[in-house]
Design a protein around this motif. Structure first.
Motif, PDB file in Angstrom:
ATOM      1  N   GLN A   1      -6.761  -2.986  -6.430  1.00 41.08           N
ATOM      2  CA  GLN A   1      -7.290  -1.628  -6.538  1.00 41.08           C
ATOM      3  C   GLN A   1      -8.813  -1.603  -6.669  1.00 41.08           C
ATOM      4  O   GLN A   1      -9.436  -0.553  -6.494  1.00 41.08           O
ATOM      5  CB  GLN A   1      -6.642  -0.909  -7.726  1.00 41.08           C
ATOM      6  CG  GLN A   1      -5.200  -0.530  -7.463  1.00 41.08           C
ATOM      7  CD  GLN A   1      -4.468  -0.054  -8.697  1.00 41.08           C
ATOM      8  OE1 GLN A   1      -5.033   0.626  -9.543  1.00 41.08           O
ATOM      9  NE2 GLN A   1      -3.196  -0.409  -8.800  1.00 41.08           N
TER      10      GLN A   1
ATOM     11  N   PHE B   1      -4.936   9.196  -0.263  1.00 34.75           N
ATOM     12  CA  PHE B   1      -5.512   7.926   0.165  1.00 34.75           C
ATOM     13  C   PHE B   1      -4.476   6.824   0.006  1.00 34.75           C
ATOM     14  O   PHE B   1      -3.449   7.008  -0.654  1.00 34.75           O
ATOM     15  CB  PHE B   1      -6.771   7.605  -0.654  1.00 34.75           C
ATOM     16  CG  PHE B   1      -6.507   7.351  -2.118  1.00 34.75           C
ATOM     17  CD1 PHE B   1      -6.350   6.058  -2.598  1.00 34.75           C
ATOM     18  CD2 PHE B   1      -6.401   8.405  -3.023  1.00 34.75           C
ATOM     19  CE1 PHE B   1      -6.092   5.813  -3.942  1.00 34.75           C
ATOM     20  CE2 PHE B   1      -6.150   8.169  -4.362  1.00 34.75           C
ATOM     21  CZ  PHE B   1      -6.002   6.878  -4.826  1.00 34.75           C
ATOM     22  N   LYS B   2      -4.743   5.682   0.616  1.00 36.09           N
ATOM     23  CA  LYS B   2      -3.866   4.527   0.496  1.00 36.09           C
ATOM     24  C   LYS B   2      -4.323   3.668  -0.680  1.00 36.09           C
ATOM     25  O   LYS B   2      -5.458   3.199  -0.712  1.00 36.09           O
ATOM     26  CB  LYS B   2      -3.902   3.686   1.771  1.00 36.09           C
ATOM     27  CG  LYS B   2      -3.249   4.345   2.977  1.00 36.09           C
ATOM     28  CD  LYS B   2      -1.742   4.390   2.847  1.00 36.09           C
ATOM     29  CE  LYS B   2      -1.109   4.926   4.124  1.00 36.09           C
ATOM     30  NZ  LYS B   2       0.380   5.011   4.004  1.00 36.09           N
ATOM     31  N   MET B   3      -3.447   3.478  -1.651  1.00 42.05           N
ATOM     32  CA  MET B   3      -3.755   2.637  -2.800  1.00 42.05           C
ATOM     33  C   MET B   3      -3.123   1.261  -2.601  1.00 42.05           C
ATOM     34  O   MET B   3      -1.977   1.158  -2.166  1.00 42.05           O
ATOM     35  CB  MET B   3      -3.237   3.262  -4.103  1.00 42.05           C
ATOM     36  CG  MET B   3      -3.710   2.524  -5.349  1.00 42.05           C
ATOM     37  SD  MET B   3      -2.919   3.121  -6.865  1.00 42.05           S
ATOM     38  CE  MET B   3      -1.314   2.299  -6.736  1.00 42.05           C
ATOM     39  N   TYR B   4      -3.883   0.216  -2.936  1.00 39.04           N
ATOM     40  CA  TYR B   4      -3.425  -1.153  -2.722  1.00 39.04           C
ATOM     41  C   TYR B   4      -3.047  -1.823  -4.038  1.00 39.04           C
ATOM     42  O   TYR B   4      -3.726  -1.663  -5.061  1.00 39.04           O
ATOM     43  CB  TYR B   4      -4.513  -1.961  -2.017  1.00 39.04           C
ATOM     44  CG  TYR B   4      -4.878  -1.404  -0.665  1.00 39.04           C
ATOM     45  CD1 TYR B   4      -4.108  -1.689   0.454  1.00 39.04           C
ATOM     46  CD2 TYR B   4      -5.981  -0.560  -0.518  1.00 39.04           C
ATOM     47  CE1 TYR B   4      -4.427  -1.163   1.695  1.00 39.04           C
ATOM     48  CE2 TYR B   4      -6.311  -0.031   0.725  1.00 39.04           C
ATOM     49  CZ  TYR B   4      -5.532  -0.331   1.819  1.00 39.04           C
ATOM     50  OH  TYR B   4      -5.833   0.195   3.040  1.00 39.04           O
TER      51      TYR B   4
ATOM     52  N   ASN C   1     -10.040  -0.238  -3.606  1.00 41.94           N
ATOM     53  CA  ASN C   1     -10.060   1.226  -3.605  1.00 41.94           C
ATOM     54  C   ASN C   1     -11.302   1.767  -4.301  1.00 41.94           C
ATOM     55  O   ASN C   1     -11.865   2.790  -3.886  1.00 41.94           O
ATOM     56  CB  ASN C   1      -8.816   1.782  -4.296  1.00 41.94           C
ATOM     57  CG  ASN C   1      -7.558   1.647  -3.460  1.00 41.94           C
ATOM     58  OD1 ASN C   1      -6.640   0.912  -3.819  1.00 41.94           O
ATOM     59  ND2 ASN C   1      -7.510   2.340  -2.341  1.00 41.94           N
TER      60      ASN C   1
ATOM     61  N   LEU D   1     -14.187   1.456  -1.937  1.00 46.08           N
ATOM     62  CA  LEU D   1     -14.071   2.450  -0.877  1.00 46.08           C
ATOM     63  C   LEU D   1     -14.367   3.865  -1.372  1.00 46.08           C
ATOM     64  O   LEU D   1     -14.529   4.779  -0.558  1.00 46.08           O
ATOM     65  CB  LEU D   1     -12.655   2.407  -0.263  1.00 46.08           C
ATOM     66  CG  LEU D   1     -12.294   1.132   0.505  1.00 46.08           C
ATOM     67  CD1 LEU D   1     -10.824   1.154   0.904  1.00 46.08           C
ATOM     68  CD2 LEU D   1     -13.171   0.984   1.730  1.00 46.08           C
TER      69      LEU D   1
ATOM     70  N   ASN E   1       0.835  -1.194   0.000  1.00 47.04           N
ATOM     71  CA  ASN E   1       0.000   0.000   0.000  1.00 47.04           C
ATOM     72  C   ASN E   1       0.868   1.242   0.000  1.00 47.04           C
ATOM     73  O   ASN E   1       1.948   1.254   0.600  1.00 47.04           O
ATOM     74  CB  ASN E   1      -0.983  -0.002   1.172  1.00 47.04           C
ATOM     75  CG  ASN E   1      -0.300   0.212   2.499  1.00 47.04           C
ATOM     76  OD1 ASN E   1       0.016   1.338   2.882  1.00 47.04           O
ATOM     77  ND2 ASN E   1      -0.059  -0.887   3.223  1.00 47.04           N
TER      78      ASN E   1
ATOM     79  N   ASN F   1     -12.278   5.684  -3.281  1.00 45.00           N
ATOM     80  CA  ASN F   1     -11.061   6.457  -3.529  1.00 45.00           C
ATOM     81  C   ASN F   1     -10.731   6.553  -5.009  1.00 45.00           C
ATOM     82  O   ASN F   1     -10.080   7.494  -5.455  1.00 45.00           O
ATOM     83  CB  ASN F   1      -9.861   5.813  -2.818  1.00 45.00           C
ATOM     84  CG  ASN F   1     -10.056   5.715  -1.330  1.00 45.00           C
ATOM     85  OD1 ASN F   1     -10.575   6.624  -0.711  1.00 45.00           O
ATOM     86  ND2 ASN F   1      -9.647   4.586  -0.755  1.00 45.00           N
ATOM     87  N   MET F   2     -11.151   5.521  -5.766  1.00 47.85           N
ATOM     88  CA  MET F   2     -10.839   5.433  -7.176  1.00 47.85           C
ATOM     89  C   MET F   2     -12.081   5.029  -7.951  1.00 47.85           C
ATOM     90  O   MET F   2     -13.079   4.601  -7.371  1.00 47.85           O
ATOM     91  CB  MET F   2      -9.704   4.418  -7.426  1.00 47.85           C
ATOM     92  CG  MET F   2      -8.365   4.802  -6.851  1.00 47.85           C
ATOM     93  SD  MET F   2      -7.095   3.500  -7.058  1.00 47.85           S
ATOM     94  CE  MET F   2      -7.024   3.354  -8.856  1.00 47.85           C
TER      95      MET F   2
END
Length: 265
Positions: free
Chosen positions: A175, A120-123, A178, A181, A109, A183-184
């Protein structure tokens, strides 16, 4: 969109620079109208130094396109859930392969910058050795990209499994979390690193006008490694000006083709 972004002439001076940038923006329309055989993106032009007013206006209009925004979010959620439901076993296989290949966590992350500068935290699935960030500075002289982006083809920090999951874009699978969530999105400009955003010009910062995505115009181009960063941004701004259900659908279909033909790196 492979042949969609183009310039047929180069020159010097502000007028030529403006014309070249306009060619990139209008290329999809011109390509359909004139059916030209092959095009090449223009090299860096002076017009890349100033913000694109059309992109700013398009981003403002998006705020009132409630139907499109609601549909896009609903599609993002439904598509992500479908991916998890159909390919959960692939997540397990990739996770086991990463764990057997090199020591360290399965997931990686990293802080990224999204719409309007929100972080934000991207996985991702880990494709590098755990000391990759510490070795970045020692490799800076090998950078093959211009602008604030760092990319090298034969990156020694990439693991054996990492090379495979990057080539097949499997490292991007987490992702979709994400996306769930919020975020993306499935489609949008690729999320940037904070250290990159700190170096952005006002023109380049416009790629933060919309929510970042898993795929974009740049991601689906075969010659993306030869595209300058300003040209990459031009493609992101083109998406902002063209974004629609149909544009998103086409990009998703093109991305499937990129994944199936292992064009990632």
């Amino acid at each position: 969109m492979q042949d969609a972004f183009a310039v047929a002439q180069q020159g010097t001076g502000t007028d030529t620079a403006r014309k070249s940038h306009a060619d990139i923006v209008n290329a999809p329309r011109n390509a359909r109208r004139h059916a030209a055989p092959k095009y090449h993106l223009v090299k860096d032009a002076d017009s890349y130094g100033t913000p694109d007013c059309d992109a700013t206006r398009a981003a403002e209009r998006l705020k009132t396109r409630y139907g499109y925004v609601a549909f896009k979010r609903a599609f993002d959620i439904a598509f992500s859930v479908l991916v998890f439901a159909l390919f959960w076993w692939l997540y397990v296989v990739v996770a086991i392969a990463i764990k057997l290949d090199s020591p360290g966590p399965v997931l990686f992350n990293q802080e990224r910058v999204g719409k309007d500068g929100r972080r934000f935290k991207m996985y991702k699935f880990r494709s590098m050795y755990v000391d990759a960030e510490d070795r970045l500075e020692s490799l800076s002289d090998l950078n093959e990209k211009d602008g604030p982006v760092f990319k090298i083809k034969a990156d020694p920090r990439v693991t054996r499994v990492g090379r495979f999951i990057r080539k097949t874009s499997l490292d991007e699978l987490p992702q979709f979390l994400n996306v769930l969530l919020g975020n993306m999105s499935i489609v949008g400009p690729r999320p940037a690193l904070p250290r990159e955003v700190c170096q952005y010009t006002p023109y380049q910062r416009q790629r933060l006008l919309v929510k970042p995505g898993i795929t974009c115009y740049w991601q689906t181009r075969r010659n993306r490694d030869d595209i300058s960063f300003n040209q990459w941004v031009a493609l992101d701004l083109l998406y902002i000006k063209q974004c629609s259900v149909w544009a998103d659908f086409k990009l998703i279909i093109q991305t499937v083709g990129v994944v199936l033909t292992a064009q990632g790196n």
